[in-house]
Design a protein around this motif. Structure first.
Motif, PDB file in Angstrom:
ATOM      1  N   ASP A  67       0.458  -0.917   0.428  1.00 17.40           N
ATOM      2  CA  ASP A  67      -0.338   0.211  -0.081  1.00 17.40           C
ATOM      3  C   ASP A  67       1.060   1.218  -0.182  1.00 17.40           C
ATOM      4  O   ASP A  67       0.592   2.382   0.127  1.00 17.40           O
ATOM      5  N   LEU A  68       1.796   0.630   0.074  1.00 16.51           N
ATOM      6  CA  LEU A  68       3.018   2.621   0.011  1.00 16.51           C
ATOM      7  C   LEU A  68       3.945   2.542  -0.869  1.00 16.51           C
ATOM      8  O   LEU A  68       5.171   2.870  -1.319  1.00 16.51           O
ATOM      9  N   SER A  69       3.371   2.101  -2.579  1.00 14.75           N
ATOM     10  CA  SER A  69       4.266   1.167  -3.238  1.00 14.75           C
ATOM     11  C   SER A  69       4.068   2.882  -3.874  1.00 14.75           C
ATOM     12  O   SER A  69       5.317   2.902  -4.495  1.00 14.75           O
ATOM     13  N   MET A  70       3.138   3.859  -4.161  1.00 14.24           N
ATOM     14  CA  MET A  70       3.306   4.632  -4.610  1.00 14.24           C
ATOM     15  C   MET A  70       4.243   5.964  -4.048  1.00 14.24           C
ATOM     16  O   MET A  70       5.263   7.010  -4.436  1.00 14.24           O
ATOM     17  N   PHE A  71       4.357   5.779  -1.990  1.00 15.58           N
ATOM     18  CA  PHE A  71       5.093   6.890  -1.887  1.00 15.58           C
ATOM     19  C   PHE A  71       6.145   6.517  -2.344  1.00 15.58           C
ATOM     20  O   PHE A  71       7.514   7.211  -2.077  1.00 15.58           O
ATOM     21  N   PHE A  96       5.129  10.382   7.707  1.00 16.69           N
ATOM     22  CA  PHE A  96       3.721  10.221   7.798  1.00 16.69           C
ATOM     23  C   PHE A  96       3.886   9.608   6.056  1.00 16.69           C
ATOM     24  O   PHE A  96       4.380  10.456   5.691  1.00 16.69           O
ATOM     25  N   ALA A  97       3.457   8.274   5.938  1.00  7.26           N
ATOM     26  CA  ALA A  97       3.693   7.888   4.816  1.00  7.26           C
ATOM     27  C   ALA A  97       2.013   7.331   3.694  1.00  7.26           C
ATOM     28  O   ALA A  97       1.557   7.425   4.388  1.00  7.26           O
ATOM     29  N   PRO A  98       1.746   8.307   3.328  1.00  7.85           N
ATOM     30  CA  PRO A  98       0.585   8.002   2.119  1.00  7.85           C
ATOM     31  C   PRO A  98       0.306   7.055   1.993  1.00  7.85           C
ATOM     32  O   PRO A  98       1.180   6.608   1.105  1.00  7.85           O
ATOM     33  N   ASN A  99      -0.911   6.377   1.979  1.00  8.88           N
ATOM     34  CA  ASN A  99      -0.871   4.844   0.958  1.00  8.88           C
ATOM     35  C   ASN A  99      -1.276   4.987  -0.305  1.00  8.88           C
ATOM     36  O   ASN A  99      -1.567   6.081  -0.981  1.00  8.88           O
ATOM     37  N   ASN A 100      -0.803   4.233  -1.350  1.00 15.55           N
ATOM     38  CA  ASN A 100      -1.431   4.745  -3.187  1.00 15.55           C
ATOM     39  C   ASN A 100      -3.321   5.112  -3.004  1.00 15.55           C
ATOM     40  O   ASN A 100      -3.656   5.756  -4.211  1.00 15.55           O
ATOM     41  N   GLY A 101      -3.975   5.024  -1.922  1.00 13.61           N
ATOM     42  CA  GLY A 101      -4.993   5.860  -1.633  1.00 13.61           C
ATOM     43  C   GLY A 101      -5.066   7.278  -2.018  1.00 13.61           C
ATOM     44  O   GLY A 101      -5.983   7.638  -2.822  1.00 13.61           O
ATOM     45  N   ALA A 102      -4.364   7.231  -1.324  1.00 17.78           N
ATOM     46  CA  ALA A 102      -4.215   8.746  -1.162  1.00 17.78           C
ATOM     47  C   ALA A 102      -3.403  10.146  -2.467  1.00 17.78           C
ATOM     48  O   ALA A 102      -4.243  10.821  -2.730  1.00 17.78           O
TER      49      ALA A 102
END
Ligand SMILES: *[C@@H]1O[C@H](CO)[C@@H](O)[C@H](O)[C@H]1NC(C)=O
Ligand SMILES: *[C@@H]1O[C@H](CO)[C@@H](O)[C@H](O)[C@H]1NC(C)=O
Ligand SMILES: *[C@@H]1O[C@H](CO)[C@@H](O)[C@H](O)[C@H]1NC(C)=O
Length: 225
Positions: A67-71, A96-102
């Motif tokens: 879920d952190l692949s974009m981050f 503070f790592a935004p998830n892919n949904g963010a």
């Protein structure tokens, strides 16, 4: 007669040459030959210390969370991965790592902007730095007693704990996975929105939305991204 004119012109030429040589001598004397001139030696800055195994392990764990692949991609694209490694090597950090949904909620204009080279340098870099809070590898239990942290870019990050214990970052991002990764000198919490420093708002408007610098800038509402 003709011969003496030739002699005279030769003499004049010789005189002129003599004056020229004398002048050249004076000029030469004023700017001494650079016999003792030592060119400045270029000393390159010292290379950064090699990343600590702990820092590399933390990056690998961030990459490993689907879920952190974009981050994780954004960390690399902005080269803030190197900043994170540097911070962990000499101090503590709360990420503070935004998830892919963010990331999925970003407007098409912003996605496009963050994906271009200039967007990466100006906007993405500032956004990524804003997600690294320096000065402590705080757990959520500790964050509940803290109302303001300082980002790696020097900007303040405001925290608020709601009645049910949920931690809000900058008013809009909710900590959805507290203490997702804890390691040496670093703690990572997953949040559900991308936070951005107000200092880059005008850069975002100009660079990503083509709003001319003179236009009055709209105040960002929650969920601006
Ligand atoms: C950091 O990101 C850069 C740029 O994408 C990449 O070349 C480098 O391998 C990354 N380093 C680490 C340790 O992740
Ligand atoms: C953790 O930070 C301290 C400074 O607070 C530093 O001395 C130490 O080397 C860091 N640890 C690692 C594994 O980088
Ligand atoms: C924070 O980092 C230190 C090392 O500097 C470590 O001993 C401690 O366990 C870390 N805290 C957490 C919550 O992981």
């Amino acid at each position: 007669m003709a011969q003496s004119r030739v002699v005279r012109s030769v003499l004049l030429t010789m005189a002129a040459a003599a004056v020229f040589i004398a002048l050249a001598g004076i000029v030469g004397a004023q700017t001494p030959a650079p016999a003792s001139y030592v060119p400045p030696v270029y000393t390159p800055p010292p290379p950064p210390p090699p990343p600590s195994p702990a820092a590399l392990a933390l990056l690998a764990r961030i990459q490993g969370l689907g879920d952190l692949s974009m981050f994780s991609n954004a960390l690399m694209a902005s080269r803030i991965n190197l900043t994170l490694i540097g911070i962990i090597g000499g101090g503590k950090v709360t990420v503070f790592a935004p998830n892919n949904g963010a990331f999925a909620m970003l407007s098409p204009e912003l996605k496009q902007c963050l994906d271009t080279q200039s967007g990466k340098i100006d906007v993405l870099t500032q956004i990524m730095l804003f997600h690294l809070a320096v000065g402590g590898n705080y757990t959520v239990a500790e964050l509940k007693t803290i109302s303001r942290l300082t980002a790696a870019s020097g900007m303040p990050i405001d925290l608020m704990t709601l009645g049910d214990g949920t931690i809000m970052v900058e008013g809009t991002a909710r900590v959805v996975v507290p203490d997702a990764i804890t390691g040496v000198n670093a703690t990572v919490h997953i949040i559900n929105d991308i936070i951005f420093p107000e200092s880059i708002l005008s850069t975002v408007m100009i660079q990503c939305y083509n709003v001319p610098p003179s236009a009055s800038l709209p105040v960002p509402s929650a969920g601006f991204f």
